[in-house]
Design a protein around this motif. Structure first.
Motif, PDB file in Angstrom:
ATOM      1  N   PRO A 265       0.827  -1.223   0.000  1.00 35.77           N
ATOM      2  CA  PRO A 265       0.000   0.000   0.000  1.00 35.77           C
ATOM      3  C   PRO A 265       0.858   1.268   0.000  1.00 35.77           C
ATOM      4  CG  PRO A 265      -0.899  -1.614   1.527  1.00 35.77           C
ATOM      5  CD  PRO A 265       0.422  -2.162   1.047  1.00 35.77           C
TER       6      PRO A 265
ATOM      7  N   LEU B 252       2.132   1.757  -3.492  1.00 36.94           N
ATOM      8  CA  LEU B 252       1.057   2.271  -4.347  1.00 36.94           C
ATOM      9  C   LEU B 252       0.823   3.760  -4.098  1.00 36.94           C
ATOM     10  CD1 LEU B 252      -1.070   1.544  -6.461  1.00 36.94           C
ATOM     11  CD2 LEU B 252      -2.592   0.895  -4.590  1.00 36.94           C
ATOM     12  N   ARG B 253       0.777   4.136  -2.840  1.00 36.18           N
ATOM     13  CA  ARG B 253       0.534   5.532  -2.474  1.00 36.18           C
ATOM     14  C   ARG B 253       1.636   6.448  -3.006  1.00 36.18           C
ATOM     15  NH1 ARG B 253      -0.791   4.343   2.275  1.00 36.18           N
ATOM     16  NH2 ARG B 253       1.255   4.408   3.207  1.00 36.18           N
TER      17      ARG B 253
ATOM     18  N   PRO C 165       1.768   6.739 -11.827  1.00 36.94           N
ATOM     19  CA  PRO C 165       1.064   5.789 -12.691  1.00 36.94           C
ATOM     20  C   PRO C 165       1.681   5.563 -14.067  1.00 36.94           C
ATOM     21  CG  PRO C 165      -0.469   7.335 -11.677  1.00 36.94           C
ATOM     22  CD  PRO C 165       0.919   7.832 -11.375  1.00 36.94           C
TER      23      PRO C 165
ATOM     24  N   PRO D  23       0.945   0.842 -11.695  1.00 35.28           N
ATOM     25  CA  PRO D  23      -0.206   1.405 -10.982  1.00 35.28           C
ATOM     26  C   PRO D  23      -1.233   1.977 -11.952  1.00 35.28           C
ATOM     27  CG  PRO D  23       1.880   2.367 -10.225  1.00 35.28           C
ATOM     28  CD  PRO D  23       2.171   1.591 -11.458  1.00 35.28           C
ATOM     29  N   ASN D  24      -2.499   1.930 -11.577  1.00 41.83           N
ATOM     30  CA  ASN D  24      -3.516   2.596 -12.395  1.00 41.83           C
ATOM     31  C   ASN D  24      -3.449   4.102 -12.119  1.00 41.83           C
ATOM     32  OD1 ASN D  24      -4.777   2.802  -9.908  1.00 41.83           O
ATOM     33  ND2 ASN D  24      -6.668   1.798 -10.524  1.00 41.83           N
TER      34      ASN D  24
ATOM     35  N   GLU E  57      -5.468   6.196 -10.886  1.00 39.19           N
ATOM     36  CA  GLU E  57      -5.982   6.644  -9.583  1.00 39.19           C
ATOM     37  C   GLU E  57      -5.098   6.200  -8.421  1.00 39.19           C
ATOM     38  OE1 GLU E  57      -7.821   4.663 -11.650  1.00 39.19           O
ATOM     39  OE2 GLU E  57      -9.130   6.160 -12.576  1.00 39.19           O
ATOM     40  N   GLN E  58      -4.109   5.360  -8.725  1.00 34.44           N
ATOM     41  CA  GLN E  58      -3.222   4.774  -7.706  1.00 34.44           C
ATOM     42  C   GLN E  58      -4.023   4.015  -6.653  1.00 34.44           C
ATOM     43  OE1 GLN E  58      -0.881   8.736  -7.669  1.00 34.44           O
ATOM     44  NE2 GLN E  58       0.405   7.274  -6.579  1.00 34.44           N
ATOM     45  N   THR E  59      -5.048   3.293  -7.128  1.00 35.09           N
ATOM     46  CA  THR E  59      -5.844   2.468  -6.224  1.00 35.09           C
ATOM     47  C   THR E  59      -5.481   0.996  -6.338  1.00 35.09           C
ATOM     48  OG1 THR E  59      -7.586   2.348  -7.900  1.00 35.09           O
ATOM     49  CG2 THR E  59      -7.807   4.054  -6.190  1.00 35.09           C
ATOM     50  N   GLU E  60      -4.850   0.623  -7.430  1.00 36.12           N
ATOM     51  CA  GLU E  60      -4.366  -0.739  -7.585  1.00 36.12           C
ATOM     52  C   GLU E  60      -3.246  -0.778  -8.612  1.00 36.12           C
ATOM     53  OE1 GLU E  60      -7.344  -3.419  -9.130  1.00 36.12           O
ATOM     54  OE2 GLU E  60      -8.204  -1.837 -10.328  1.00 36.12           O
TER      55      GLU E  60
END
Ligand SMILES: [Zn+2]
Length: 89
Positions: free
Chosen positions: A45, A48-49, A53, A75-76, A78-81
């Motif tokens: 996490p 990702l944060r 992207p 990363p996507n 939105e940086q959500t996954e």
């Protein structure tokens, strides 16, 4: 003795500088790597944060001081996954 989490930090100005050096050499900066000592090559996490992207993130798993395995993550926006990419090494 419990071990503390180890983190890396990538300053935006250093990333911009690296991109400039790559362009001077007619290359593209396409990714960034870091290692996870005694841990799997997952994308945490925190990774990702702190990601960008438009770059691939290669994570190396180092077990007892030796390379064990690696994964590449994208990363996507939105940086959500992050999607695991094929990595050939
Ligand atoms: Zn990490």
């Amino acid at each position: 003795m419990a071990s503390r989490p180890r983190r890396y930090a990538l300053r935006p100005q250093d990333l911009l500088a690296a991109g400039g050096i790559a362009r001077e050499r007619h290359m593209d900066l396409i990714g960034i790597y870091h290692s996870h000592p005694d841990c799997a090559a997952c994308f945490s996490p925190t990774d990702l944060r702190n990601s960008y992207p438009w770059y691939s993130f290669v994570v190396l798993s180092i077990q007892k001081g030796e390379f064990h395995h690696a994964n590449s993550w994208l990363p996507n926006i939105e940086q959500t996954e992050a999607t695991r990419e094929e990595l050939i090494y």
